[in-house]
Motif scaffolding. Structure first.
Motif: not given
Length: 314
Positions: A101-105, A199-201, A231-235, A244-245
């Protein structure tokens, strides 16, 4: 006076007797022919015996690798040992059917629904440095495509690259039941390879299990992995050093691969073949002996008949 026909017959018979008496080796011609026939049988048989023994020894030296597959619906949950360093575990959950599921916080502490165990032990290679490991129970249900999704957070680092080490071992339950968990982890680190995720992925690891049977009967376990990195799109508004890992562990398929060396040389087959060869040689020798006796008997009978004819004519 003798008639011309009788005289001619007498002359021919006399020549036969004289030829036989003058050439006693003619009686052995049949024996020589039989010996030649026996030799033509014995030589290939001896070569076949030599070749059979050579092939047997060669197969003993070079066993054949056998690979088999066993299908399972549930794996023994593997142990996943993380070496996070300064990173902190934020969340750990089990999901099914490849759905996350989508990430929450993201970046905030969440639910830790996995079975975990923290352990400290000395480095097995230096015996001086203390190591800290976070051991997590891995997925089991391969039919439902069970996966374990973990999130780590690293707040500040002075390194150019950020990554977390981990290793896999075959049974989390064995680790829990072990009275010497530190020694257990030292043995695992000495026996298994370690990997990294950055990290970041989001790193998705698909595992497969390979069991190898050694010649002494021992069985070793090895994990093979296929990884995909997204790749994680960190907003978030965050400091530049905040990382974040994300890592996912899942079984690739329900098949356990078993590898073992099989010796194809069968001693009973070789013994049966050699017995057949020796039996054929014995039969050939027996046949040669009977053939020689038969040839001698025939020649003696021929000589006796010639003498009887000569006596009759005389």
């Amino acid at each position: 006076m003798l008639r011309p026909e009788v005289s001619a017959s007498y002359q021919e018979l006399s020549e036969d007797v004289e030829r036989i008496s003058e050439n006693p080796t003619d009686e052995r011609e049949g024996e020589m022919e039989v010996h030649e026939d026996v030799s033509s049988v014995i030589l290939p048989a001896v070569f076949l015996v030599y070749q059979t023994i050579s092939d047997f020894r060669e197969k003993l030296k070079h066993p054949v690798m056998s690979v088999s597959y066993k299908e399972v619906s549930l794996y023994d949950a593997p142990g996943i040992a993380f070496y996070p360093g300064k990173a902190r575990l934020l969340s750990c959950k089990h999901h099914y059917y490849d759905h996350i599921p989508p990430l929450i916080n993201p970046g905030q502490p969440g639910d830790i629904e996995c079975t975990t165990q923290r352990i400290n032990y000395t480095d097995p290679f230096t015996n001086q440095t203390m190591k800290y490991a976070l051991v997590v129970q891995g997925p089991r249900d391969v039919k439902k495509k069970e996966l374990v999704f973990l999130q780590f957070h690293l707040n500040g680092t002075d390194q150019d690259f950020s990554a977390i080490d981990y290793l896999l071992f075959s049974s989390f339950q064995e680790f829990i039941n072990s009275p010497e968990k530190a020694e257990f982890m030292k043995d695992c680190e000495s026996s298994y390879s370690s990997w990294k995720f950055s990290g970041g992925f989001r790193t998705w690891v698909k595992m497969s299990l390979v069991k190898t049977k050694e010649e002494d009967g021992r069985e070793t376990v090895e994990f093979k992995q296929e990884t995909s990195v997204v790749n994680y799109i960190d907003q978030r508004t965050k400091p530049r050093s905040d990382q974040l890992f994300f890592v996912v562990f899942e079984w690739k398929d329900p098949f356990i691969q078993t590898v073992q060396d099989i010796i194809t040389a069968n001693p009973w087959n070789m013994i049966a073949l050699l017995c057949g060869i020796f039996l054929a040689l014995f039969k050939a020798a027996d046949f040669a002996k009977l053939s020689v006796k038969w040839m001698i008997k025939i020649r003696k009978r021929h000589l006796k008949r010639n003498r009887q004819v000569m006596n009759h004519i005389n």
